[in-house]
Design a protein around this motif. Structure first.
Motif, short mmCIF file in Angstrom:
data_model
loop_
_atom_site.label_atom_id
_atom_site.label_comp_id
_atom_site.label_asym_id
_atom_site.label_seq_id
_atom_site.Cartn_x
_atom_site.Cartn_y
_atom_site.Cartn_z
N GLY A 166 -17.30 -6.10 0.54
CA GLY A 166 -15.93 -6.38 1.25
C GLY A 166 -15.17 -7.30 0.35
N PHE A 167 -16.06 -8.29 -0.43
CA PHE A 167 -15.39 -9.17 -1.21
C PHE A 167 -14.92 -8.60 -2.71
CE2 PHE A 167 -16.34 -11.23 -5.35
CZ PHE A 167 -15.40 -12.32 -5.36
N PHE A 168 -15.55 -7.72 -3.11
CA PHE A 168 -14.97 -6.93 -4.10
C PHE A 168 -13.87 -6.12 -3.82
CE2 PHE A 168 -19.57 -6.24 -5.78
CZ PHE A 168 -19.66 -7.59 -6.56
N ALA A 169 -13.81 -5.67 -2.60
CA ALA A 169 -12.51 -4.70 -2.20
C ALA A 169 -11.24 -5.57 -1.68
CB ALA A 169 -12.83 -4.02 -0.86
N PHE A 170 -11.55 -6.79 -1.44
CA PHE A 170 -10.57 -7.71 -1.05
C PHE A 170 -9.92 -8.43 -2.28
CE2 PHE A 170 -8.73 -11.95 0.00
CZ PHE A 170 -7.54 -11.48 1.03
N SER A 171 -10.70 -8.73 -3.34
CA SER A 171 -10.55 -9.14 -4.41
C SER A 171 -9.64 -8.34 -5.19
CB SER A 171 -11.85 -9.47 -5.37
OG SER A 171 -12.64 -10.50 -5.05
N LEU A 172 -9.94 -6.96 -5.18
CA LEU A 172 -8.99 -5.99 -5.91
C LEU A 172 -7.66 -5.85 -5.37
CD1 LEU A 172 -11.58 -3.35 -6.75
CD2 LEU A 172 -10.54 -4.89 -8.51
N THR A 173 -7.84 -5.92 -3.87
CA THR A 173 -6.33 -6.01 -3.06
C THR A 173 -5.42 -7.05 -3.28
OG1 THR A 173 -7.73 -4.73 -0.99
CG2 THR A 173 -5.49 -5.75 -0.68
N GLY A 218 3.82 0.90 -0.78
CA GLY A 218 3.10 2.22 -0.17
C GLY A 218 2.15 2.90 -1.03
N LEU A 219 2.49 2.93 -2.40
CA LEU A 219 1.58 3.22 -3.59
C LEU A 219 0.01 2.63 -3.26
CD1 LEU A 219 3.50 4.34 -6.67
CD2 LEU A 219 2.06 5.58 -5.26
N MET A 220 0.33 1.24 -3.29
CA MET A 220 -1.02 0.24 -3.29
C MET A 220 -1.70 0.63 -2.06
SD MET A 220 -1.15 -1.31 -5.93
CE MET A 220 -0.12 -2.33 -7.38
N GLY A 221 -1.14 0.64 -0.88
CA GLY A 221 -1.87 1.10 0.24
C GLY A 221 -2.55 2.54 0.17
N SER A 222 -1.86 3.66 -0.36
CA SER A 222 -2.38 4.98 -0.61
C SER A 222 -3.76 4.69 -1.60
CB SER A 222 -1.48 5.52 -1.13
OG SER A 222 -0.28 5.88 -0.36
N PHE A 223 -3.44 3.82 -2.86
CA PHE A 223 -4.63 3.92 -3.56
C PHE A 223 -5.94 3.26 -2.78
CE2 PHE A 223 -1.26 3.43 -7.12
CZ PHE A 223 -1.36 4.96 -7.47
N SER A 263 -9.58 5.11 -2.17
CA SER A 263 -10.34 4.58 -3.24
C SER A 263 -11.79 4.90 -3.12
CB SER A 263 -10.31 2.98 -3.22
OG SER A 263 -10.83 2.57 -2.09
N GLY A 264 -12.30 5.15 -2.21
CA GLY A 264 -13.72 5.76 -1.61
C GLY A 264 -14.46 4.26 -1.01
N TYR A 265 -13.67 3.22 -0.66
CA TYR A 265 -14.23 2.05 0.06
C TYR A 265 -14.23 2.60 1.61
CZ TYR A 265 -14.75 -2.24 2.13
OH TYR A 265 -15.27 -3.47 2.83
N PHE A 266 -13.09 3.02 2.11
CA PHE A 266 -12.73 3.26 3.49
C PHE A 266 -13.47 4.69 3.89
CE2 PHE A 266 -9.35 0.31 3.16
CZ PHE A 266 -9.65 -0.61 4.17
N ILE A 267 -13.40 5.86 3.01
CA ILE A 267 -13.80 7.16 3.26
C ILE A 267 -14.33 7.74 1.91
CG2 ILE A 267 -11.19 7.98 2.76
CD1 ILE A 267 -12.27 10.49 4.42
N SER A 324 -6.20 6.66 -7.91
CA SER A 324 -6.37 5.42 -7.47
C SER A 324 -6.68 4.40 -8.30
CB SER A 324 -7.31 5.39 -6.39
OG SER A 324 -7.55 3.97 -5.70
N LEU A 325 -5.95 3.14 -8.39
CA LEU A 325 -6.13 2.00 -9.02
C LEU A 325 -7.29 1.34 -8.56
CD1 LEU A 325 -2.47 0.95 -10.17
CD2 LEU A 325 -3.93 2.81 -11.32
N PHE A 326 -7.55 1.42 -7.44
CA PHE A 326 -8.60 0.69 -6.93
C PHE A 326 -10.16 1.39 -7.09
CE2 PHE A 326 -5.37 -0.61 -4.14
CZ PHE A 326 -5.66 -1.90 -3.75
N LYS A 327 -10.28 2.82 -7.24
CA LYS A 327 -11.41 3.48 -7.61
C LYS A 327 -12.28 2.86 -8.73
CE LYS A 327 -12.91 7.84 -9.29
NZ LYS A 327 -14.33 7.78 -9.06
#
Length: 286
Positions: free
Chosen positions: A63-70, A177-182, A186-190, A206-209
């Motif tokens: 969760g920390f990694f995901a929030f940091s990237l967000t 909108g793009l950031m939300g889609s990325f 990303s593979g974190y939620f699904i 995805s820029l998050f993946k």
């Protein structure tokens, strides 16, 4: 046709971009302070979670990694007004043959390299050690490199769409909108396996993946991952770092290939912004 060489144009434009960044003191200092404060705040929220050995701690680190990237990817959109203002100046000056569009794009890219490196280090320095992530200098340096590339990716995305959209409101809406889609793909939620085949292309765009996987591999991979225990039950280790990565379908080799993909995103968005700006300027001259 042009009075200066490409190198001279890049130097002149780079100096102007630097002046513009420092001239907007509120945006500059806000961005710097925001990174530093966010590093300490997140570090205090996730304090020492990297040293804990439980399933909850493992989920918390993810969760920390995901929030940091967000935070990192969304925070650079505030540079959109600067890009839009510079675009109007570019259109006016290139219509008179003042300089090349390629010089403008290169100068803009080079100026943001040290600025975003500073922002990345101000965020990384406190948060990495407070969270208690992998206790090694090479782990910290790699984490810092990933953060820097994430900021550059986001900055390049904003530069690209600032060349495309007509105004700030539409630009903000499209980028958000793009950031939300990325993030969604990303593979974190699904997981990748659960994403419908007709949407799988978004997973790879995805820029998050890629940075998310880099942070996971940096934390749980390598030789240290073979002995790093993530979960303990009845006094015995039931999950090591390398086993967790294997469950996630990740390999140590992706630690560097993912960096190459992130770099290609940075270059790709900048090249795309160049072509969009060139077309706009060409139409203006006509």
């Amino acid at each position: 046709m042009y009075s200066n060489s490409p190198i001279e144009e890049i130097l002149i434009l780079g100096q102007r971009f630097c002046c513009n960044i420092f001239r907007t003191k509120q945006l500059f200092f806000t961005r710097v302070i925001q990174a530093l404060v966010a590093g300490f705040v997140l570090g205090s929220i996730f304090f020492n979670v990297g040293s804990q050995q439980s399933h909850v701690a493992l989920q918390t680190r993810s969760g920390f990694f995901a929030f940091s990237l967000t935070f990192l990817l969304s925070s650079t959109t505030e540079g959109l007004p600067i890009f839009l203002e510079e675009r109007r100046t570019l259109m006016r000056e290139t219509s008179r043959g003042a300089y090349r569009v390629s010089s403008y794009v290169l100068a803009n890219t080079l100026v943001f390299l040290p600025f975003l490196l500073l922002v990345g280090l101000l965020y990384t320095a406190p948060v990495y050690w407070l969270v208690g992530l992998r206790k090694s200098i090479d782990g910290f340096l790699y984490f810092s490199l990933v953060v820097w590339l994430v900021l550059l990716m986001s900055n390049s995305l904003v530069a690209c769409f600032s060349a495309l959209v007509p105004n700030f409101i539409l630009g903000t809406s499209v980028i958000a909108g793009l950031m939300g889609s990325f993030f969604l793909f990303s593979g974190y939620f699904i997981s990748k396996e659960k994403i419908p085949s007709y949407w799988i292309f978004m997973h790879y765009l995805s820029l998050f993946k890629y940075p998310f996987e880099c942070l996971m591999i940096n934390e749980y991979g390598g030789e240290q991952g073979k002995t790093s225990c993530l979960e303990i039950s009845n006094g015995k280790c039931i999950l090591y770092g390398v086993e967790f990565l294997r469950q996630q379908g990740l390999k140590d080799s992706q630690k560097w290939t993912n960096l190459a993909v992130m770099l290609s995103f940075i270059v790709g968005y900048r090249v795309l912004s160049y072509f969009i700006l060139w077309v706009r300027c060409y139409r203006t001259r006509k």
